[in-house]
Design a protein around this motif. Sequence first.
Motif, PDB file in Angstrom:
ATOM      1  N   ALA A 263      14.498 -99.448  12.609  1.00 34.15           N
ATOM      2  CA  ALA A 263      13.689 -98.508  13.383  1.00 34.15           C
ATOM      3  C   ALA A 263      13.627 -98.852  14.862  1.00 34.15           C
ATOM      4  CB  ALA A 263      12.277 -98.437  12.807  1.00 34.15           C
ATOM      5  N   ARG A 264      14.201 -99.971  15.250  1.00 29.52           N
ATOM      6  CA  ARG A 264      14.264-100.284  16.686  1.00 29.52           C
ATOM      7  C   ARG A 264      15.161 -99.304  17.426  1.00 29.52           C
ATOM      8  NH1 ARG A 264      15.002-106.812  15.814  1.00 29.52           N
ATOM      9  NH2 ARG A 264      12.869-107.205  15.011  1.00 29.52           N
ATOM     10  N   ASP A 265      16.037 -98.650  16.666  1.00 26.08           N
ATOM     11  CA  ASP A 265      16.846 -97.580  17.230  1.00 26.08           C
ATOM     12  C   ASP A 265      16.007 -96.302  17.141  1.00 26.08           C
ATOM     13  OD1 ASP A 265      18.580 -95.527  17.814  1.00 26.08           O
ATOM     14  OD2 ASP A 265      20.120 -96.114  16.372  1.00 26.08           O
ATOM     15  N   PRO A 266      15.662 -95.686  18.239  1.00 28.16           N
ATOM     16  CA  PRO A 266      14.768 -94.515  18.210  1.00 28.16           C
ATOM     17  C   PRO A 266      15.267 -93.394  17.308  1.00 28.16           C
ATOM     18  CG  PRO A 266      15.014 -95.314  20.449  1.00 28.16           C
ATOM     19  CD  PRO A 266      15.984 -96.085  19.623  1.00 28.16           C
ATOM     20  N   ALA A 267      16.571 -93.152  17.300  1.00 21.87           N
ATOM     21  CA  ALA A 267      17.110 -92.072  16.460  1.00 21.87           C
ATOM     22  C   ALA A 267      16.878 -92.375  14.980  1.00 21.87           C
ATOM     23  CB  ALA A 267      18.602 -91.890  16.741  1.00 21.87           C
ATOM     24  N   CYS A 268      17.057 -93.631  14.601  1.00 21.89           N
ATOM     25  CA  CYS A 268      16.861 -94.030  13.214  1.00 21.89           C
ATOM     26  C   CYS A 268      15.375 -94.097  12.880  1.00 21.89           C
ATOM     27  CB  CYS A 268      17.529 -95.376  12.960  1.00 21.89           C
ATOM     28  SG  CYS A 268      17.550 -95.860  11.217  1.00 21.89           S
ATOM     29  N   ALA A 269      14.548 -94.462  13.882  1.00 22.37           N
ATOM     30  CA  ALA A 269      13.105 -94.580  13.648  1.00 22.37           C
ATOM     31  C   ALA A 269      12.524 -93.248  13.201  1.00 22.37           C
ATOM     32  CB  ALA A 269      12.409 -95.063  14.913  1.00 22.37           C
ATOM     33  N   GLU A 270      12.953 -92.180  13.833  1.00 26.04           N
ATOM     34  CA  GLU A 270      12.442 -90.852  13.466  1.00 26.04           C
ATOM     35  C   GLU A 270      12.813 -90.518  12.023  1.00 26.04           C
ATOM     36  OE1 GLU A 270      12.702 -86.201  14.985  1.00 26.04           O
ATOM     37  OE2 GLU A 270      13.703 -87.800  16.104  1.00 26.04           O
ATOM     38  N   ARG A 271      14.033 -90.847  11.642  1.00 30.82           N
ATOM     39  CA  ARG A 271      14.486 -90.584  10.266  1.00 30.82           C
ATOM     40  C   ARG A 271      13.662 -91.384   9.262  1.00 30.82           C
ATOM     41  NH1 ARG A 271      20.528 -92.151   8.050  1.00 30.82           N
ATOM     42  NH2 ARG A 271      20.216 -91.491   5.879  1.00 30.82           N
ATOM     43  N   ILE A 272      13.402 -92.651   9.590  1.00 31.37           N
ATOM     44  CA  ILE A 272      12.643 -93.511   8.671  1.00 31.37           C
ATOM     45  C   ILE A 272      11.202 -93.029   8.552  1.00 31.37           C
ATOM     46  CG2 ILE A 272      11.732 -95.843   8.351  1.00 31.37           C
ATOM     47  CD1 ILE A 272      14.318 -96.869   9.683  1.00 31.37           C
ATOM     48  N   MET A 273      10.602 -92.678   9.684  1.00 30.28           N
ATOM     49  CA  MET A 273       9.208 -92.211   9.656  1.00 30.28           C
ATOM     50  C   MET A 273       9.083 -90.923   8.838  1.00 30.28           C
ATOM     51  SD  MET A 273       7.019 -94.173  11.015  1.00 30.28           S
ATOM     52  CE  MET A 273       5.748 -92.916  10.948  1.00 30.28           C
ATOM     53  N   THR A 274      10.050 -90.035   8.993  1.00 30.97           N
ATOM     54  CA  THR A 274      10.017 -88.785   8.219  1.00 30.97           C
ATOM     55  C   THR A 274      10.086 -89.077   6.720  1.00 30.97           C
ATOM     56  OG1 THR A 274      11.065 -87.559  10.028  1.00 30.97           O
ATOM     57  CG2 THR A 274      11.198 -86.596   7.816  1.00 30.97           C
ATOM     58  N   ALA A 275      10.959 -90.024   6.368  1.00 31.93           N
ATOM     59  CA  ALA A 275      11.121 -90.373   4.950  1.00 31.93           C
ATOM     60  C   ALA A 275       9.850 -91.018   4.398  1.00 31.93           C
ATOM     61  CB  ALA A 275      12.305 -91.309   4.775  1.00 31.93           C
ATOM     62  N   LEU A 276       9.242 -91.938   5.150  1.00 27.71           N
ATOM     63  CA  LEU A 276       8.025 -92.610   4.680  1.00 27.71           C
ATOM     64  C   LEU A 276       6.865 -91.617   4.562  1.00 27.71           C
ATOM     65  CD1 LEU A 276       8.239 -95.946   6.723  1.00 27.71           C
ATOM     66  CD2 LEU A 276       8.675 -95.640   4.277  1.00 27.71           C
ATOM     67  N   ALA A 277       6.752 -90.723   5.538  1.00 31.78           N
ATOM     68  CA  ALA A 277       5.680 -89.724   5.477  1.00 31.78           C
ATOM     69  C   ALA A 277       5.872 -88.806   4.275  1.00 31.78           C
ATOM     70  CB  ALA A 277       5.658 -88.906   6.776  1.00 31.78           C
ATOM     71  N   GLY A 278       7.102 -88.457   4.002  1.00 30.89           N
ATOM     72  CA  GLY A 278       7.371 -87.621   2.840  1.00 30.89           C
ATOM     73  C   GLY A 278       6.974 -88.301   1.541  1.00 30.89           C
ATOM     74  N   GLU A 279       7.193 -89.602   1.463  1.00 29.85           N
ATOM     75  CA  GLU A 279       6.821 -90.340   0.251  1.00 29.85           C
ATOM     76  C   GLU A 279       5.301 -90.445   0.114  1.00 29.85           C
ATOM     77  OE1 GLU A 279       8.665 -91.078  -2.123  1.00 29.85           O
ATOM     78  OE2 GLU A 279      10.671 -90.893  -1.266  1.00 29.85           O
ATOM     79  N   VAL A 280       4.592 -90.559   1.234  1.00 28.85           N
ATOM     80  CA  VAL A 280       3.123 -90.569   1.170  1.00 28.85           C
ATOM     81  C   VAL A 280       2.621 -89.267   0.552  1.00 28.85           C
ATOM     82  CG1 VAL A 280       1.009 -90.518   2.553  1.00 28.85           C
ATOM     83  CG2 VAL A 280       2.799 -92.196   3.068  1.00 28.85           C
ATOM     84  N   ASP A 281       3.208 -88.157   1.015  1.00 25.07           N
ATOM     85  CA  ASP A 281       2.800 -86.858   0.481  1.00 25.07           C
ATOM     86  C   ASP A 281       3.230 -86.677  -0.973  1.00 25.07           C
ATOM     87  OD1 ASP A 281       1.699 -86.214   2.930  1.00 25.07           O
ATOM     88  OD2 ASP A 281       3.527 -85.223   3.655  1.00 25.07           O
ATOM     89  N   ALA A 282       4.309 -87.340  -1.364  1.00 24.80           N
ATOM     90  CA  ALA A 282       4.845 -87.167  -2.720  1.00 24.80           C
ATOM     91  C   ALA A 282       4.092 -87.986  -3.756  1.00 24.80           C
ATOM     92  CB  ALA A 282       6.324 -87.541  -2.743  1.00 24.80           C
ATOM     93  N   HIS A 283       3.214 -88.901  -3.319  1.00 24.22           N
ATOM     94  CA  HIS A 283       2.502 -89.773  -4.277  1.00 24.22           C
ATOM     95  C   HIS A 283       0.999 -89.764  -3.977  1.00 24.22           C
ATOM     96  CE1 HIS A 283       6.682 -91.237  -4.360  1.00 24.22           C
ATOM     97  NE2 HIS A 283       6.438 -91.524  -5.623  1.00 24.22           N
ATOM     98  N   PRO A 284       0.370 -88.601  -4.084  1.00 20.95           N
ATOM     99  CA  PRO A 284      -1.057 -88.510  -3.742  1.00 20.95           C
ATOM    100  C   PRO A 284      -1.974 -89.212  -4.730  1.00 20.95           C
ATOM    101  CG  PRO A 284      -0.300 -86.443  -4.712  1.00 20.95           C
ATOM    102  CD  PRO A 284       0.919 -87.292  -4.521  1.00 20.95           C
ATOM    103  N   THR A 285      -1.474 -89.509  -5.930  1.00 17.84           N
ATOM    104  CA  THR A 285      -2.354 -90.121  -6.939  1.00 17.84           C
ATOM    105  C   THR A 285      -1.950 -91.553  -7.289  1.00 17.84           C
ATOM    106  OG1 THR A 285      -0.998 -89.219  -8.742  1.00 17.84           O
ATOM    107  CG2 THR A 285      -2.839 -87.865  -7.964  1.00 17.84           C
ATOM    108  N   ASP A 286      -0.956 -92.090  -6.625  1.00 17.04           N
ATOM    109  CA  ASP A 286      -0.492 -93.443  -6.937  1.00 17.04           C
ATOM    110  C   ASP A 286      -0.881 -94.373  -5.796  1.00 17.04           C
ATOM    111  OD1 ASP A 286       0.904 -95.794  -7.534  1.00 17.04           O
ATOM    112  OD2 ASP A 286       2.493 -94.698  -8.563  1.00 17.04           O
ATOM    113  N   ALA A 287      -2.000 -95.061  -5.977  1.00 20.26           N
ATOM    114  CA  ALA A 287      -2.531 -95.920  -4.915  1.00 20.26           C
ATOM    115  C   ALA A 287      -1.582 -97.072  -4.598  1.00 20.26           C
ATOM    116  CB  ALA A 287      -3.900 -96.457  -5.319  1.00 20.26           C
ATOM    117  N   ALA A 288      -0.961 -97.643  -5.610  1.00 19.87           N
ATOM    118  CA  ALA A 288      -0.078 -98.790  -5.385  1.00 19.87           C
ATOM    119  C   ALA A 288       1.103 -98.401  -4.500  1.00 19.87           C
ATOM    120  CB  ALA A 288       0.419 -99.330  -6.728  1.00 19.87           C
TER     121      ALA A 288
END
Length: 346
Positions: A263-288
């Motif tokens: 993620a130190r590469d700005p172009a890659c950082a945006e891709r990683i953040m999008t993926a992580l945010a998507g996973e947060v939304d995809a697991h609303p009931t899994d606290a772990a």
Amino acid sequence: MLIGEVARRSGVSTRMLRHYDTLGLARPTGRTVGGYREYSAEDIRRIFHVESLRSLGLSLREIGRVLDDPAFAPSALVADLIRRTEERLKREQELLERLRAVDASAPARWPDVLRLVELLHGLTSASAARRQQTVLAPAEDVPVPVEVLAEAVLAESDPNVAGALRWALARADGDVVPTLAAGMRSADVDVRRRAVLAIAAMPGAEAAAVLADALADPDATVRKHAALALGARGATTAVPTLVGMVVEGPNDIEAAEVLGTLARDPACAERIMTALAGEVDAHPTDAAVRIRLAQALAEMPGTSAQGLLRRLAHDDDRSVALVAAALADVVDRRAADRPGPGVTPR
């Protein structure tokens, strides 16, 4: 038919025919007036039966039992023959590989051959301690061919010996990647796991290409090792697998650290953040899962993940909220402590 004619027609020597007669295995049923052996058509047929069974690897004693006992069941004997043949082929294959290894080393003198053979014996020893000692302290002036090391690491089940072999491979001269790449095509998942770990330690584009292919391996462990190695080399193709590792665990910490580096590469950082945010939304009931994602977000450089961390700090699950809030504070302090351009850190 006299013995000489039988020998010519059957291809069995007269000496062997007499041996069969002595053993009672294939006796002529007749004698001429002069006392010579005379074989009937049935006698000759039995000789061909004996030769056919010999071609399968049966001993003469076993052949006698087969031919003289009508109730003898062939299944057990055939299964035993298969086992013995497989063992013989394995020994011969090991001998062939050993000979090829000796030939590859291009020994100039017989003492060199003997030292190399001793080294090969050590690598194939039943003792893990001896195998490890052979790798770490090879025979003096006898370099181990890289092909031998590669084959050994693909077959090694002991983790300590395997580590020593990978260490030796990484320092050996010669192109070892093709041999290890062949291991990646094995139907045996353990072989593929050993291969990917060894390739991960190899530098160069050839090794990186093999690792990229390994991201599609059906085994999750192989994919994880490949993704960590590729991510450490700066390959963004590993991002989806690394994000999946964060979600699944148990290698989420290693994956998060590699994602932070990418993620130190700005172009890659945006891709990683999008993926992580998507996973947060995809697991609303899994606290772990959300806790692991929060920890991965804290690895992102700067304050790029601060917004998502603050959102998780208000999560309905108290454990998620506490972890995210603490991590958000860590990110804030880290950003405050980072000196600006031209500022010397205290």
